[in-house]
Scaffold this motif. Structure first.
Motif, PDB file in Angstrom:
ATOM      1  N   TYR A 293       0.840  -1.186   0.000  1.00  0.00           N
ATOM      2  CA  TYR A 293       0.000   0.000   0.000  1.00  0.00           C
ATOM      3  C   TYR A 293       0.882   1.245   0.000  1.00  0.00           C
ATOM      4  O   TYR A 293       1.811   1.369   0.814  1.00  0.00           O
ATOM      5  N   GLN A 294       0.569   2.154  -0.855  1.00  0.00           N
ATOM      6  CA  GLN A 294       1.343   3.383  -1.022  1.00  0.00           C
ATOM      7  C   GLN A 294       1.427   4.201   0.265  1.00  0.00           C
ATOM      8  O   GLN A 294       2.437   4.847   0.542  1.00  0.00           O
ATOM      9  N   ARG A 295       0.370   4.171   1.069  1.00  0.00           N
ATOM     10  CA  ARG A 295       0.247   5.074   2.202  1.00  0.00           C
ATOM     11  C   ARG A 295       1.240   4.774   3.335  1.00  0.00           C
ATOM     12  O   ARG A 295       1.472   5.629   4.183  1.00  0.00           O
ATOM     13  N   ASN A 296       1.834   3.580   3.363  1.00  0.00           N
ATOM     14  CA  ASN A 296       2.694   3.192   4.491  1.00  0.00           C
ATOM     15  C   ASN A 296       4.146   3.571   4.205  1.00  0.00           C
ATOM     16  O   ASN A 296       5.009   2.726   3.990  1.00  0.00           O
ATOM     17  N   SER A 297       4.416   4.865   4.239  1.00  0.00           N
ATOM     18  CA  SER A 297       5.686   5.401   3.750  1.00  0.00           C
ATOM     19  C   SER A 297       6.881   5.002   4.605  1.00  0.00           C
ATOM     20  O   SER A 297       7.977   4.798   4.072  1.00  0.00           O
ATOM     21  N   VAL A 298       6.698   4.896   5.905  1.00  0.00           N
ATOM     22  CA  VAL A 298       7.835   4.555   6.775  1.00  0.00           C
ATOM     23  C   VAL A 298       8.294   3.122   6.486  1.00  0.00           C
ATOM     24  O   VAL A 298       9.489   2.861   6.281  1.00  0.00           O
TER      25      VAL A 298
ATOM     26  N   ASN B  35       7.579   1.308   3.823  1.00  0.00           N
ATOM     27  CA  ASN B  35       8.016   1.198   2.433  1.00  0.00           C
ATOM     28  C   ASN B  35       9.442   1.711   2.268  1.00  0.00           C
ATOM     29  O   ASN B  35      10.248   1.118   1.532  1.00  0.00           O
ATOM     30  N   ASP B  36       9.767   2.809   2.939  1.00  0.00           N
ATOM     31  CA  ASP B  36      11.129   3.348   2.849  1.00  0.00           C
ATOM     32  C   ASP B  36      12.137   2.350   3.410  1.00  0.00           C
ATOM     33  O   ASP B  36      13.230   2.167   2.848  1.00  0.00           O
ATOM     34  N   LEU B  37      11.770   1.680   4.498  1.00  0.00           N
ATOM     35  CA  LEU B  37      12.631   0.648   5.073  1.00  0.00           C
ATOM     36  C   LEU B  37      12.888  -0.469   4.065  1.00  0.00           C
ATOM     37  O   LEU B  37      14.029  -0.933   3.901  1.00  0.00           O
ATOM     38  N   LEU B  38      11.843  -0.875   3.353  1.00  0.00           N
ATOM     39  CA  LEU B  38      11.990  -1.957   2.386  1.00  0.00           C
ATOM     40  C   LEU B  38      12.771  -1.506   1.152  1.00  0.00           C
ATOM     41  O   LEU B  38      13.570  -2.278   0.607  1.00  0.00           O
ATOM     42  N   TYR B  39      12.562  -0.276   0.710  1.00  0.00           N
ATOM     43  CA  TYR B  39      13.368   0.249  -0.395  1.00  0.00           C
ATOM     44  C   TYR B  39      14.847   0.194  -0.037  1.00  0.00           C
ATOM     45  O   TYR B  39      15.692  -0.245  -0.829  1.00  0.00           O
ATOM     46  N   LYS B  40      15.187   0.624   1.169  1.00  0.00           N
ATOM     47  CA  LYS B  40      16.579   0.619   1.612  1.00  0.00           C
ATOM     48  C   LYS B  40      17.117  -0.806   1.753  1.00  0.00           C
ATOM     49  O   LYS B  40      18.323  -1.026   1.663  1.00  0.00           O
TER      50      LYS B  40
END
Length: 420
Positions: free
Chosen positions: A376-381, A383-388
Motif C-alpha cells: 500500500y502506497q500510504r505506508n511510507s515509513v 516502504n522506505d525501510l523496504l526500499y533501503k
C-alpha cells in the motif's frame, strides 16, 4: 481440473490470482450496519473501484493473469442447473431470514434473474427491504413477516450484503494443488465460502481439485485464509488469531498430514498472535518478502508462541511440539530451508509508526516474485525501510481500500505460482 492450481510458496513468481472488484455491496453499508459487517468506516465506492482497478492493472503489468470471483461463480452456474440451485439454496440458508414466506419471495425474485453474472453480483450486493414490496403483494401472513419485510431489524436491509468479499484471501485457500474451503469466524462472512464450493465443484476448469477442509463451525472450529501462509512445499504456517482457533487448525492439519490424495505437507507451524482486531489474521502482522526475508509487526514479537504439528506415531494422529524459546528467525529459517532469514519490522522501529502503519496494512504485502512486492502506497515509513533493504516495491493507492482493514495479500487469492 485440479491441476490448474499450484501454490507451494508465498513468493514464487505469481502466474494467476483471483480478485473481487468492490461493487454495489458497499452502497448497502450504513453507520448502523457497518459494525456487524466488520467495517470501521464506509469506503467511497467509485474511488475504491479505481484503486482496485489499479491493483489489477499492476498485476497484469507483471504478467499475472487476473481472475474475478464473481465471473468464476457465474461460469460455474451458467449451464448447470444443479450448481445454480445449490448456490441459491446455500445462500438463502445463510441469509438470516427465518420467515418462510419472505424467503420464498426472495427466492422467486432471484430465480427470475436469468443472467448468471447479474445473479451472482446481486447475491453479493444483498437485498433491501424496499425491493420486494412483500406485504403489498399479500405475501406477509404474520407479524414476523411484516417486521422482516420492513427491514426494521437490519436498518432497511432484508438480507445483508457481503462487503468483505473483496478480501478474497479469506473464504478459501489454495494449498499445493488443492483447496481449503474455510470456516468463517463471523456470521456475516459465512456465505463467502459457498462461492468457493460452487467453483471447485462445478467450474469447467477448477472443478475436481482436492478439498482439504470444508466449513463446519460446530464440528471443526473456525479457520480463515488470512491466517494461512504456504511457507514451502511441505510446510504451512497458520495463525491462532481472533478469527482462527486451535480446533480449526487441528481439523485442517489432520487432512493435510494424513489425507488422500496426499497434500505434500508434512509440517504445520501454528503461530499464536494477539486475538484482537488490530491483528485479526496472521497475514496482517506477518508476510514473506523474499526467499530469506519477512516483514513482521513488532507488536507480536514479545508474546508470539509457535507450535509444530507433524504426523504422530499412529495413523491419523498429530504430534505437537512447542517451539518456545526458539528465536523466530531460527523457526523460519528451518521452515523454509535456509541458513538464516532477515526480519524487517513494520514501522522501522518507531512504535507509533508501527502501530499506525500496521493498522493500515503495512505488514500485509503480496510478492509477485522473490523480492518484488506489492504494498500500500500510504505506508511510507515501512516502504522506505523496504526500499533501503533492496526490495522492488509496487505501490498501490489505498485511501479507500484500506478502510476495510486489509492489504494486497488480503485482497488476493493466488491460484498459481512457479516453484522456487
Amino acid at each position: 481440473m485440479g491441476d490448474s492450481l499450484h501454490i507451494r510458496s508465498e513468493i514464487g513468481r505469481l502466474k494467476k490470482v483471483m480478485l473481487h472488484r468492490p461493487g454495489r455491496e458497499f452502497l448497502n453499508l450504513s453507520p448502523d450496519s457497518m459494525g456487524r459487517l466488520l467495517f470501521d468506516d464506509i469506503p467511497y465506492l467509485a474511488a475504491a473501484q479505481e484503486e482496485h482497478d489499479r491493483f489489477a492493472e499492476l498485476l497484469r503489468e507483471n504478467d499475472v493473469e487476473v481472475l474475478y470471483l464473481d465471473q468464476l461463480v457465474a461460469e460455474s452456474i451458467a449451464s448447470n442447473a444443479t450448481a445454480r440451485e445449490e448456490l441459491l439454496d446455500g445462500w438463502l440458508a445463510q441469509s438470516g431470514v427465518s420467515s418462510p414466506s419472505v424467503l420464498e419471495a426472495v427466492k422467486d425474485r432471484l430465480e427470475r434473474t436469468e443472467d448468471p453474472l447479474v445473479l451472482v453480483d446481486k447475491l453479493i450486493e444483498g437485498i433491501r427491504a424496499d425491493e420486494l414490496e412483500l406485504c403489498a403483494s399479500g405475501a406477509c401472513r404474520s407479524l414476523a413477516d411484516v417486521v422482516a419485510a420492513g427491514g426494521n431489524e437490519r436498518g432497511g436491509l432484508l438480507i445483508d450484503p457481503i462487503p468483505n468479499l473483496y478480501f478474497t484471501r479469506d473464504p478459501f485457500s489454495i494449498i499445493g494443488q488443492g483447496v481449503s474451503l474455510n470456516s468463517m469466524w463471523s456470521v456475516t462472512r459465512r456465505r463467502e465460502p459457498l462461492f468457493g464450493q460452487i467453483v471447485f465443484k462445478h467450474h469447467p476448469v477448477y472443478a475436481g481439485a482436492p478439498v482439504w477442509h470444508e466449513p463446519g463451525h460446530e464440528a471443526s472450529g473456525c479457520i480463515e485464509g488470512g491466517d494461512i501462509l504456504v511457507l514451502g512445499p511441505s510446510t504451512i504456517g497458520i495463525g491462532i488469531s481472533e478469527r482462527t482457533d486451535a480446533s480449526g487448525i487441528d481439523a485442517l492439519a489432520e487432512t493435510l498430514l494424513w489425507g488422500s490424495p496426499a497434500s505434500g505437507v508434512d509440517r504445520v507451524l501454528a503461530f499464536s498472535i494477539p486475538r484482537k482486531r488490530s491483528c485479526m489474521h496472521l497475514d496482517t502482522v506477518f508476510t514473506q518478502l523474499d526467499v530469506d526475508a519477512f516483514l513482521v509487526h513488532p507488536g507480536i514479537l514479545e508474546t508470539l508462541k509457535v507450535f509444530e504439528l507433524t504426523r504422530g506415531v499412529s495413523a491419523g494422529s498429530t504430534a505437537i511440539r512447542s517451539l518456545e524459546g526458539m528465536p523466530l528467525e531460527s523457526v523460519l529459517a528451518d521452515a523454509i530451508g535456509v541458513d538464516s532469514v532477515r526480519i524487517y519490522e513494520c514501522g522501522g522501529g518507531d512504535p507509533l509508526a508501527a502501530a499506525r502503519e500496521q493498522w493500515n496494512d503495512g505488514a500485509n504485502t503480496l510478492a509477485v516474485s522473490p523480492g518484488k512486492v506489492i504494498v500500500y502506497q500510504r505506508n511510507s515509513v515501512t516502504n522506505d525501510l523496504l526500499y533501503k533493504g533492496g526490495f522492488d516495491l509496487i505501490e498501490v493507492p489505498s485511501s479507500e481500500l484500506s478502510r476495510g482493514r486489509g492489504g494486497p495479500h488480503c485482497m488476493s487469492m493466488a491460484f498459481e505460482r512457479e516453484d522456487l
